[in-house]
Scaffold this motif. Structure first.
Motif, PDB file in Angstrom:
ATOM      1  N   LEU A   1      64.489 -36.215  -2.059  1.00 33.43           N
ATOM      2  CA  LEU A   1      63.278 -36.985  -2.335  1.00 33.43           C
ATOM      3  C   LEU A   1      63.507 -38.472  -2.057  1.00 33.43           C
ATOM      4  CD1 LEU A   1      61.964 -35.300  -5.598  1.00 33.43           C
ATOM      5  CD2 LEU A   1      60.966 -35.150  -3.311  1.00 33.43           C
ATOM      6  N   SER A   2      64.722 -38.945  -2.358  1.00 33.60           N
ATOM      7  CA  SER A   2      65.052 -40.344  -2.077  1.00 33.60           C
ATOM      8  C   SER A   2      64.968 -40.629  -0.583  1.00 33.60           C
ATOM      9  CB  SER A   2      66.461 -40.665  -2.601  1.00 33.60           C
ATOM     10  OG  SER A   2      66.836 -41.987  -2.258  1.00 33.60           O
ATOM     11  N   PHE A   3      65.419 -39.668   0.233  1.00 33.73           N
ATOM     12  CA  PHE A   3      65.312 -39.825   1.679  1.00 33.73           C
ATOM     13  C   PHE A   3      63.855 -39.984   2.098  1.00 33.73           C
ATOM     14  CE2 PHE A   3      64.063 -37.499   5.514  1.00 33.73           C
ATOM     15  CZ  PHE A   3      64.641 -38.305   6.484  1.00 33.73           C
ATOM     16  N   HIS A   4      62.982 -39.142   1.541  1.00 32.57           N
ATOM     17  CA  HIS A   4      61.563 -39.222   1.906  1.00 32.57           C
ATOM     18  C   HIS A   4      60.961 -40.554   1.461  1.00 32.57           C
ATOM     19  CE1 HIS A   4      61.255 -35.236   3.547  1.00 32.57           C
ATOM     20  NE2 HIS A   4      61.797 -34.714   2.456  1.00 32.57           N
ATOM     21  N   GLU A   5      61.362 -41.043   0.281  1.00 32.51           N
ATOM     22  CA  GLU A   5      60.888 -42.355  -0.170  1.00 32.51           C
ATOM     23  C   GLU A   5      61.388 -43.461   0.764  1.00 32.51           C
ATOM     24  OE1 GLU A   5      58.732 -43.243  -2.663  1.00 32.51           O
ATOM     25  OE2 GLU A   5      58.386 -41.083  -2.606  1.00 32.51           O
ATOM     26  N   HIS A   6      62.640 -43.350   1.177  1.00 35.26           N
ATOM     27  CA  HIS A   6      63.223 -44.337   2.089  1.00 35.26           C
ATOM     28  C   HIS A   6      62.481 -44.342   3.420  1.00 35.26           C
ATOM     29  CE1 HIS A   6      66.258 -46.910   3.821  1.00 35.26           C
ATOM     30  NE2 HIS A   6      66.552 -46.015   4.760  1.00 35.26           N
ATOM     31  N   ARG A   7      62.162 -43.142   3.922  1.00 37.18           N
ATOM     32  CA  ARG A   7      61.454 -43.031   5.196  1.00 37.18           C
ATOM     33  C   ARG A   7      60.047 -43.606   5.097  1.00 37.18           C
ATOM     34  NH1 ARG A   7      60.727 -37.163   7.780  1.00 37.18           N
ATOM     35  NH2 ARG A   7      59.494 -36.924   5.885  1.00 37.18           N
ATOM     36  N   LYS A   8      59.369 -43.312   3.963  1.00 36.58           N
ATOM     37  CA  LYS A   8      58.018 -43.861   3.780  1.00 36.58           C
ATOM     38  C   LYS A   8      58.054 -45.377   3.711  1.00 36.58           C
ATOM     39  CE  LYS A   8      57.201 -40.921   0.371  1.00 36.58           C
ATOM     40  NZ  LYS A   8      56.572 -40.210  -0.771  1.00 36.58           N
TER      41      LYS A   8
END
Length: 223
Positions: A203-210
């Motif tokens: 989920l942290s990866f997805h937040e970082h990408r967003k």
């Protein structure tokens, strides 16, 4: 259903519990039938994938009507082996294990917590949800007595492999592992790993990408 009907793609098997959850909710709210689109939306998948998954079960629905909810629940529960209310052992009754032992959802989903184990002698005899905690040395006798084939591991990582070996020697052939480690098991034993930290990292990866996407857009605007 024949044995051949149980030879399903892993991806389909992984989605069947979501379909079952959605179907039970629909049944509980008074529905008798559901369209493929309605069931797909409730389960969070696209309707084409759902129709393909259910076709593996020999269930194709009726044009203009959809699927009969009751019979479809029965089909999925049969395929998932939930019609026999499987006995489960839980090893490790720390904070996580204690919460799992008290989770009422297991019973409604076709499982029965039949035994609780811990290596800490100060916890032996403690009652959780009406079940007394036993010492891990009792695993061989209790697993055989209760016909347990599935176990949940909620032990520290340092103890997980030793406990897994004990469970497998006693006859357990499926393990749900909450310990943050990889277990070494024979080919005949199935292991599912649940690592909450890994899920948070994804989920942290997805937040970082967003965030990177938003920053990129802001940079384009400033130009």
């Amino acid at each position: 259903m024949s044995q051949a009907g149980l030879d399903l793609p892993e991806a389909t098997v992984a989605r069947l519990p979501e379909y079952l959850r959605a179907l039970h909710h629909l049944a509980d709210t008074g529905h008798d039938t559901v369209s493929s689109e309605g069931l797909a939306n409730a389960a969070g998948v696209n309707s084409a994938k759902l129709r393909k998954d259910l076709s593996h079960l020999g269930s194709y629905g009726t044009r203009g009507v959809g699927y009969d909810i009751g019979p479809l629940i029965g089909q999925i529960e049969y395929v998932l082996g939930l019609t026999m209310r499987r006995a489960v052992a839980l090893v490790g009754v720390g904070n996580l294990g204690h919460a799992l032992a008290g989770y009422a959802g297991f019973t409604s989903r076709g499982f029965r917590i039949a035994a609780l184990f811990d290596a800490d002698t100060t916890r032996v005899g403690e009652k959780i949800n009406g079940l007394a905690v036993l010492h891990v040395s009792d695993i061989p006798v209790v697993v055989k007595r209760e016909s347990i084939s599935i176990a949940v591991l909620a032990t520290p990582a340092s103890a997980a492999q030793t406990v897994a070996d004990q469970l497998i020697s006693a006859g357990v052939t499926s393990i749900l592992n909450f310990a943050p480690c990889v277990l070494s098991v024979p080919d005949r034993v199935d292991v599912r790993k649940v690592d909450l930290a890994i899920e948070l990292q994804i989920l942290s990866f997805h937040e970082h990408r967003k965030s990177a996407h938003v920053n990129g857009l802001n940079g384009e605007v400033r130009k």
